[in-house]
Design an enzyme around this catalytic site. Structure first.
Site, short mmCIF file in Angstrom:
data_model
loop_
_atom_site.label_atom_id
_atom_site.label_comp_id
_atom_site.label_asym_id
_atom_site.label_seq_id
_atom_site.Cartn_x
_atom_site.Cartn_y
_atom_site.Cartn_z
N GLU A 1 -6.89 0.02 4.46
CA GLU A 1 -7.56 0.02 3.16
C GLU A 1 -8.39 1.66 2.67
O GLU A 1 -9.36 1.90 3.30
CB GLU A 1 -8.39 -1.10 2.82
CG GLU A 1 -7.89 -2.38 2.64
CD GLU A 1 -7.23 -2.81 1.41
OE1 GLU A 1 -6.84 -1.74 0.35
OE2 GLU A 1 -6.65 -3.96 1.26
N HIS B 1 2.84 -2.33 -2.00
CA HIS B 1 3.18 -2.37 -3.41
C HIS B 1 4.39 -1.72 -3.72
O HIS B 1 5.18 -1.36 -2.91
CB HIS B 1 2.22 -2.24 -4.50
CG HIS B 1 0.90 -3.01 -3.88
ND1 HIS B 1 0.65 -4.31 -4.05
CD2 HIS B 1 -0.16 -2.72 -3.13
CE1 HIS B 1 -0.56 -4.90 -3.54
NE2 HIS B 1 -1.10 -3.69 -3.00
N HIS C 1 -2.71 0.68 2.02
CA HIS C 1 -3.31 0.23 0.68
C HIS C 1 -4.50 0.92 0.13
O HIS C 1 -5.19 1.67 0.95
CB HIS C 1 -3.50 -1.20 0.73
CG HIS C 1 -2.30 -2.27 1.04
ND1 HIS C 1 -2.01 -2.89 -0.09
CD2 HIS C 1 -1.51 -2.42 2.05
CE1 HIS C 1 -0.77 -3.77 0.24
NE2 HIS C 1 -0.56 -3.29 1.68
N GLU D 1 -2.26 1.87 -7.51
CA GLU D 1 -2.39 1.78 -6.23
C GLU D 1 -0.87 2.25 -5.37
O GLU D 1 -0.64 3.09 -4.45
CB GLU D 1 -2.66 0.57 -5.68
CG GLU D 1 -2.74 0.42 -4.19
CD GLU D 1 -3.06 -1.03 -3.57
OE1 GLU D 1 -3.40 -2.06 -4.48
OE2 GLU D 1 -3.12 -1.30 -2.43
ZN LIG Z 1 -2.77 -3.29 -2.17
#
Ligand SMILES: [Zn+2]
Length: 174
Positions: A144, A9, A79, A26
């Protein structure tokens, strides 16, 4: 090795927004972890290419293009996870479906992370047709690092010491 780190992002795309017990984007966590990871990897003698080093939007195709044009050996996208279920938690690593080289990279990274954080749920290695995994020409994974939607894990993710520990765990796996 030449390693591309991809902070998920950025800019107009905040990624998941955690709201409890405070607001955390995030995109800020992924950048912070990625910059720490860059330092750790460079300390070990690796060359690092970032898809972004500040709060800017980069398209998914450009992220893959940066890795491909720089001929990097491996690609790591960072992420934070998010779920409607506030109790969802844990660490997982994604690869492109049936990617043998992706799996070879994902396994030590996932193992290193869950070993560094034994109290965290082991969600394992998962497969999906993510654009950055599909369009990159080298072994590629997407990590993640916990759920920003879980209040306990939001605090975990916001903590610089934990971010540093994540960066160190990924580096030792590499
Ligand atoms: Zn993400």
């Amino acid at each position: 090795m030449k390693i591309c780190i991809d902070p998920g992002h950025g800019g107009t795309d905040p990624g998941a927004i955690g709201k409890d017990p405070f607001v955390l984007n995030e995109k800020d966590v992924t950048l912070s972890i990625s910059l720490l990871l860059k330092t750790e990897l460079e300390d070990k003698g690796h060359t690092v290419v970032l898809t972004r080093d500040k709060d800017v939007a980069v398209s998914l195709s450009n992220r893959a293009k940066i890795a491909n044009q720089n001929n990097v050996d491996i690609f790591i996208s960072i992420h934070c996870n998010s779920s409607e279920n506030k109790d969802a938690e844990g660490i997982e690593t994604w690869i492109f479906p049936n990617s043998t080289v992706g799996k070879k990279l994902a396994e030590p990274v996932q193992n290193s992370l869950v070993t560094a954080f034994p109290n965290h749920k082991k969600r394992g290695i998962r497969e999906d047709n993510f654009q950055v995994l599909r369009e990159t020409n080298m072994p590629a994974i997407l990590v993640e690092c916990e759920f920003i939607s879980n209040p306990t894990q939001l605090k975990f993710l916001s903590d610089k010491d934990n971010q540093e520990k994540i960066a160190k765990a990924i580096t030792s796996a590499i």
